[in-house]
Enzyme design. Structure first.
Site, PDB file in Angstrom:
ATOM      1  N   GLN A 284      -9.044 -61.855 -10.123  1.00 30.18           N
ATOM      2  CA  GLN A 284      -7.659 -61.445  -9.932  1.00 30.18           C
ATOM      3  C   GLN A 284      -7.063 -60.962 -11.252  1.00 30.18           C
ATOM      4  O   GLN A 284      -7.253 -61.586 -12.298  1.00 30.18           O
ATOM      5  CB  GLN A 284      -6.835 -62.611  -9.388  1.00 30.18           C
ATOM      6  CG  GLN A 284      -7.195 -63.014  -7.974  1.00 30.18           C
ATOM      7  CD  GLN A 284      -6.720 -62.010  -6.949  1.00 30.18           C
ATOM      8  OE1 GLN A 284      -5.846 -61.191  -7.210  1.00 30.18           O
ATOM      9  NE2 GLN A 284      -7.305 -62.079  -5.757  1.00 30.18           N
ATOM     10  N   TYR A 317     -16.495 -63.959   1.214  1.00 29.29           N
ATOM     11  CA  TYR A 317     -16.136 -62.995   0.167  1.00 29.29           C
ATOM     12  C   TYR A 317     -15.726 -63.795  -1.071  1.00 29.29           C
ATOM     13  O   TYR A 317     -14.674 -63.585  -1.663  1.00 29.29           O
ATOM     14  CB  TYR A 317     -15.008 -62.068   0.614  1.00 29.29           C
ATOM     15  CG  TYR A 317     -15.213 -61.415   1.958  1.00 29.29           C
ATOM     16  CD1 TYR A 317     -15.959 -60.249   2.089  1.00 29.29           C
ATOM     17  CD2 TYR A 317     -14.661 -61.967   3.116  1.00 29.29           C
ATOM     18  CE1 TYR A 317     -16.143 -59.647   3.333  1.00 29.29           C
ATOM     19  CE2 TYR A 317     -14.843 -61.379   4.359  1.00 29.29           C
ATOM     20  CZ  TYR A 317     -15.576 -60.218   4.455  1.00 29.29           C
ATOM     21  OH  TYR A 317     -15.753 -59.627   5.693  1.00 29.29           O
ATOM     22  N   CYS A 411      -4.991 -58.334   0.023  1.00 30.35           N
ATOM     23  CA  CYS A 411      -4.286 -57.517  -0.969  1.00 30.35           C
ATOM     24  C   CYS A 411      -3.775 -56.219  -0.358  1.00 30.35           C
ATOM     25  O   CYS A 411      -3.294 -55.346  -1.085  1.00 30.35           O
ATOM     26  CB  CYS A 411      -5.183 -57.219  -2.163  1.00 30.35           C
ATOM     27  SG  CYS A 411      -6.678 -56.270  -1.737  1.00 30.35           S
TER      28      CYS A 411
END
Length: 455
Positions: A284, A317, A411
């Site tokens: 991130q 993921y 996102c």
């Protein structure tokens, strides 16, 4: 004012009333019935726009604001001149991408992002919900970040740049091959700007990726050489970079990272854990995103009674293990965590990061393949898919695993809303939703949702 003639010529200028915000960083305007997606405006403004993508047969056009005729009270001076559309077009060039909301107050930015998320959920999932987009990073009383006095800057720990024909650091204009030289990156942390890459001759390089961890550990500069670039050229660039940073080269075709100096990875920290992340691996980018997202995911699952000692969970993921490690803490050695990641290099990082957690099983492979080959029951699932989302096939597999709850990190509001629609069709409900402004001055936002079976 007489209406201006309809034109399909890119570069033509029109005067329009800026309409509502839309997903993707633009607002909707109309000119003689034609939809125009306008960047760098604010709903309610009147502005002169420059067409950047237009065709007589196109369903819609694209444009940038070049002059604001009736400004919104939420318009503020842009913090970065090369990203300011009126100033840039005034000098005959487009603005750089990546700071398309820099002309809007932070509070209004968040309201606009909330509107986009609500519209996507309503249109694609049939969900009537208007979640507030939360500030992150130790917010002040009025909701602004405090790392730089509330300006929403200095949050990117990772930044990517392209290179001009003359070998200087640059960035692309939006949806364009046009490269604009840059001499600062206000959205990046000081560790990125302190490298002063704009002072270096980068001829022979196609792209540069920089990672400067928020914990202050050693930064990494990743060079992507152009085909045919010789080792001597790389050595020359290496000599211009600070001696106390790591430098590596990366071949995207081979997915191969080669050490030039120091390490080929950086050390990140979050939720009481340290993580090794390879140069091309995912992490991130907001300095406070890892702690924020881990807190949101584990909080939603724990408060619902889905995350407790002995539970069986999966992190899909999973990347380098950002969520896997705190999930392992929560379930303890009597529980189990299946961690699935498709990228081989990132999966290797996860193995190194979780080697001391016997309750964790790490599998490298596509999520849909792993779930098909390893059917099992879970108390809870966590998924943080790429921007394209999970998709209908994976959503169906997740529901077939019959977990008690799913925490979905996204996102992208559009792919998120689409997937929520698939869950709803399968008999699941959106139980809780939080949205975070992890990308100030851009149109992006992050959502964390708790999904549960109906009944």
């Amino acid at each position: 004012m007489n209406p201006e003639p309809l034109t399909s010529s890119a570069g033509a200028e029109l005067v329009v009333d800026i309409g509502p915000v839309a997903h993707g960083g633009h607002c909707v305007a109309r000119h003689e019935g034609r939809v125009v997606f306008v960047r760098h405006g604010i709903p309610g403004e009147k502005a002169r726009i420059r067409l950047t993508d237009a065709g007589e047969s196109a369903k819609f056009w694209r444009a940038d604001v070049v002059e604001v005729l009736d400004p919104s009270p939420d318009r503020v001076p842009h913090f970065w001149r090369v990203a300011d559309a009126p100033a840039s077009w005034g000098h005959g060039r487009p603005p750089v991408g990546g700071a398309e909301l820099g002309h809007i107050s932070l509070a209004r930015q968040r309201r606009l992002k909330s509107e986009v998320l609500a519209e996507q959920l309503s249109r694609l999932a049939g969900v009537d919900l208007s979640p507030e987009v939360e500030a992150v990073g130790g917010a002040t009383a009025d909701g602004d970040e405090t790392h730089d006095g509330g300006a929403g800057l200095a949050w990117r720990t990772r930044a990517g740049f392209t290179i001009t024909a003359g070998g200087k650091l640059g960035m692309h204009a939006h949806r364009s091959d046009h490269v604009i030289p840059v001499r600062e990156m206000p959205l990046a942390v000081e560790g990125v700007n302190a490298l002063r890459l704009w002072d270096i001759d980068l001829q022979g390089i196609e792209r540069v990726e920089v990672a400067a961890p928020a914990n202050g550990s050693r930064p990494l500069v990743l060079l992507v050489p152009a085909p045919g670039t010789r080792a001597k050229r790389l050595s020359s660039i290496l000599a211009q970079l600070p001696a106390d940073i790591s430098v590596a080269s990366y071949d995207p075709l081979k997915d191969e990272t080669l050490q030039l100096r120091g390490r080929t990875w950086v050390q990140e920290s979050a939720a009481g854990h340290d993580y090794r992340v390879t140069g091309a691996g995912f992490w991130q980018i907001h300095r406070d995103a890892p702690e924020t997202l881990v807190g949101a995911v584990t909080g939603l699952l724990h408060d619902g009674g889905f995350l407790e000692p002995g539970a069986a969970v999966a992190d899909l993921y999973a990347g380098a293990g950002l969520f896997t490690a705190p999930l392992a803490d929560a379930v303890g050695e009597t529980g189990s965590v299946l961690s699935v990641e498709g990228a081989p290099g990132t999966s290797r990082d996860a193995r190194k990061n979780l080697h001391g957690a016997p309750q964790v099983e790490i599998v490298q492979g596509r999520v849909e393949r792993v779930l098909r080959q390893r059917p099992r029951s879970f108390d809870a699932l966590v998924l943080d898919p790429p921007r394209a989302g999970a998709g209908k096939a994976v959503v169906n597999q997740l529901m077939a695993a019959s977990p008690r709850a799913i925490a979905y990190v996204s996102c992208d509001p559009a792919s998120f809303a689409r997937d929520i629609g698939y869950f709803q069709q399968g008999g699941w409900s959106l139980a809780q939703l939080r949205a975070f402004d992890l990308y100030p001055h851009t149109h992006h936002l992050e959502t964390v949702a708790l999904l549960t079976p109906r009944g």
